[in-house]
Design a protein around this motif. Sequence first.
Motif, PDB file in Angstrom:
ATOM      1  N   ARG A  99      -6.183  -0.641   7.280  1.00  0.00           N
ATOM      2  CA  ARG A  99      -7.420   0.835   7.929  1.00  0.00           C
ATOM      3  C   ARG A  99      -5.958   1.783   7.928  1.00  0.00           C
ATOM      4  O   ARG A  99      -6.720   3.286   6.966  1.00  0.00           O
ATOM      5  N   HIS A 100      -4.941   1.760   7.567  1.00  0.00           N
ATOM      6  CA  HIS A 100      -3.749   3.242   6.750  1.00  0.00           C
ATOM      7  C   HIS A 100      -4.673   3.310   5.541  1.00  0.00           C
ATOM      8  O   HIS A 100      -4.351   4.629   5.124  1.00  0.00           O
ATOM      9  N   HIS A 101      -4.228   2.095   4.509  1.00  0.00           N
ATOM     10  CA  HIS A 101      -4.562   2.765   2.864  1.00  0.00           C
ATOM     11  C   HIS A 101      -5.807   2.829   3.151  1.00  0.00           C
ATOM     12  O   HIS A 101      -6.481   3.683   2.716  1.00  0.00           O
TER      13      HIS A 101
ATOM     14  N   ILE B 126      -8.746  -5.771   7.092  1.00  0.00           N
ATOM     15  CA  ILE B 126      -8.679  -7.277   7.480  1.00  0.00           C
ATOM     16  C   ILE B 126      -7.324  -7.541   8.640  1.00  0.00           C
ATOM     17  O   ILE B 126      -7.718  -8.978   9.014  1.00  0.00           O
ATOM     18  N   ILE B 127      -6.964  -6.599   8.832  1.00  0.00           N
ATOM     19  CA  ILE B 127      -6.596  -6.376  10.171  1.00  0.00           C
ATOM     20  C   ILE B 127      -7.229  -6.684  12.074  1.00  0.00           C
ATOM     21  O   ILE B 127      -7.235  -7.902  12.272  1.00  0.00           O
ATOM     22  N   ALA B 128      -8.489  -5.937  11.881  1.00  0.00           N
ATOM     23  CA  ALA B 128      -9.345  -6.466  12.466  1.00  0.00           C
ATOM     24  C   ALA B 128     -10.976  -7.479  12.321  1.00  0.00           C
ATOM     25  O   ALA B 128     -10.859  -7.963  13.227  1.00  0.00           O
TER      26      ALA B 128
ATOM     27  N   ILE C 263      -7.809   4.985   5.338  1.00  0.00           N
ATOM     28  CA  ILE C 263      -8.014   6.488   5.363  1.00  0.00           C
ATOM     29  C   ILE C 263      -6.838   7.573   4.381  1.00  0.00           C
ATOM     30  O   ILE C 263      -7.804   8.682   4.325  1.00  0.00           O
ATOM     31  N   GLU C 264      -6.007   6.574   3.848  1.00  0.00           N
ATOM     32  CA  GLU C 264      -5.339   7.728   3.050  1.00  0.00           C
ATOM     33  C   GLU C 264      -6.179   7.525   1.436  1.00  0.00           C
ATOM     34  O   GLU C 264      -5.776   9.598   1.244  1.00  0.00           O
ATOM     35  N   THR C 265      -6.521   6.904   1.511  1.00  0.00           N
ATOM     36  CA  THR C 265      -7.484   6.929  -0.205  1.00  0.00           C
ATOM     37  C   THR C 265      -8.183   8.059   0.167  1.00  0.00           C
ATOM     38  O   THR C 265      -8.837   8.440  -0.825  1.00  0.00           O
ATOM     39  N   ALA C 266      -9.623   7.116   1.241  1.00  0.00           N
ATOM     40  CA  ALA C 266     -10.407   8.250   1.276  1.00  0.00           C
ATOM     41  C   ALA C 266     -10.772   9.668   1.165  1.00  0.00           C
ATOM     42  O   ALA C 266     -10.797  10.443   1.154  1.00  0.00           O
ATOM     43  N   LYS C 267      -8.948  10.071   2.133  1.00  0.00           N
ATOM     44  CA  LYS C 267      -8.638  11.534   2.240  1.00  0.00           C
ATOM     45  C   LYS C 267      -8.475  12.443   1.015  1.00  0.00           C
ATOM     46  O   LYS C 267      -8.894  13.217   0.330  1.00  0.00           O
ATOM     47  N   GLN C 268      -7.579  11.388   0.426  1.00  0.00           N
ATOM     48  CA  GLN C 268      -7.464  12.036  -1.240  1.00  0.00           C
ATOM     49  C   GLN C 268      -8.735  12.493  -2.109  1.00  0.00           C
ATOM     50  O   GLN C 268      -9.169  12.770  -3.138  1.00  0.00           O
ATOM     51  N   LEU C 269      -9.604  11.168  -1.676  1.00  0.00           N
ATOM     52  CA  LEU C 269     -10.733  10.971  -2.627  1.00  0.00           C
ATOM     53  C   LEU C 269     -12.051  12.868  -1.702  1.00  0.00           C
ATOM     54  O   LEU C 269     -12.536  12.712  -2.247  1.00  0.00           O
TER      55      LEU C 269
ATOM     56  N   HIS D 201       0.617  -0.994  -0.270  1.00  0.00           N
ATOM     57  CA  HIS D 201      -0.371   0.094   0.596  1.00  0.00           C
ATOM     58  C   HIS D 201       0.778   1.286   0.120  1.00  0.00           C
ATOM     59  O   HIS D 201       0.507   2.231  -0.163  1.00  0.00           O
ATOM     60  N   ASP D 202       2.134   1.125  -0.340  1.00  0.00           N
ATOM     61  CA  ASP D 202       2.932   2.093   0.168  1.00  0.00           C
ATOM     62  C   ASP D 202       3.022   2.894  -1.236  1.00  0.00           C
ATOM     63  O   ASP D 202       4.110   2.386  -2.609  1.00  0.00           O
TER      64      ASP D 202
END
Length: 237
Positions: free
Chosen positions: A121-123, A143-145, A125-131, A89-90
């Motif tokens: 979750r990080h991916h 997937i971790i949860a 959050i970052e994608t939703a922020k960009q949108l 996801h980087d």
Amino acid sequence: MTKLSPDKSRFAEIDTWVFDLDNTLYPQTADLWPKIDARITLFMMRLFGLDAISLRALQKHYYRQYGTTLRGLMTEHGIDAEAYLAYVHDIDRSSLAHNHSLAEAIAALPGRKLILTNGSRHHAIETAKQLGIDHVFEDIFDIIAADFIAKPDEGAYARFFERLKIEPKRAAIFEDIDRNLIVPHARGMTTVLVLPPHDEGPERETWEIATGDEPHVDFVTDDLVGFLEGLAATPSS
């Protein structure tokens, strides 16, 4: 293209709105998933040292059998899942434009709005922020949860329902992969398949290609914003 059930007013009872992330909340013509897919291949190349053709075949095998390549690598090779997620996801998300219309359409829905993703979750959050849509969601279930149990496995949804206290019959789910709607439909969720416009989406395996006529698909649309805006105009009784 929009397929509707005979009574669209069934959405009047929905108070929880669940969205997949990749290729659902952003256009399937975007370059994010190809970037992630390429990073997955690179990760596996470092792990196995195989040629690209063999790696792609192995990657697709794990994806089909386990729901995600990650789950296959964890099950068969015991890889560090969080290191994998951080690596794949980087990516550069700057190609995604803010989608104000989508933000407004989701915000207008009555009740809870959640993201359910096989990614991190990080991916999300970052994608939703960009949108420009991160502020409209109450929570993200990643997937971790899910204890690394991926959609379409029933266990992923069971964990999701239990931990976020969701009543499936009062929830709707939006997904770009139809097999990820099988369990939600069986549990009573209203299912919406999000397809790319004019077959312009990412490359799919033959077994992944859906028409929207599948019995576990209640609705299908190639215009998520238009579909959600249409729900806002649905009579409540």
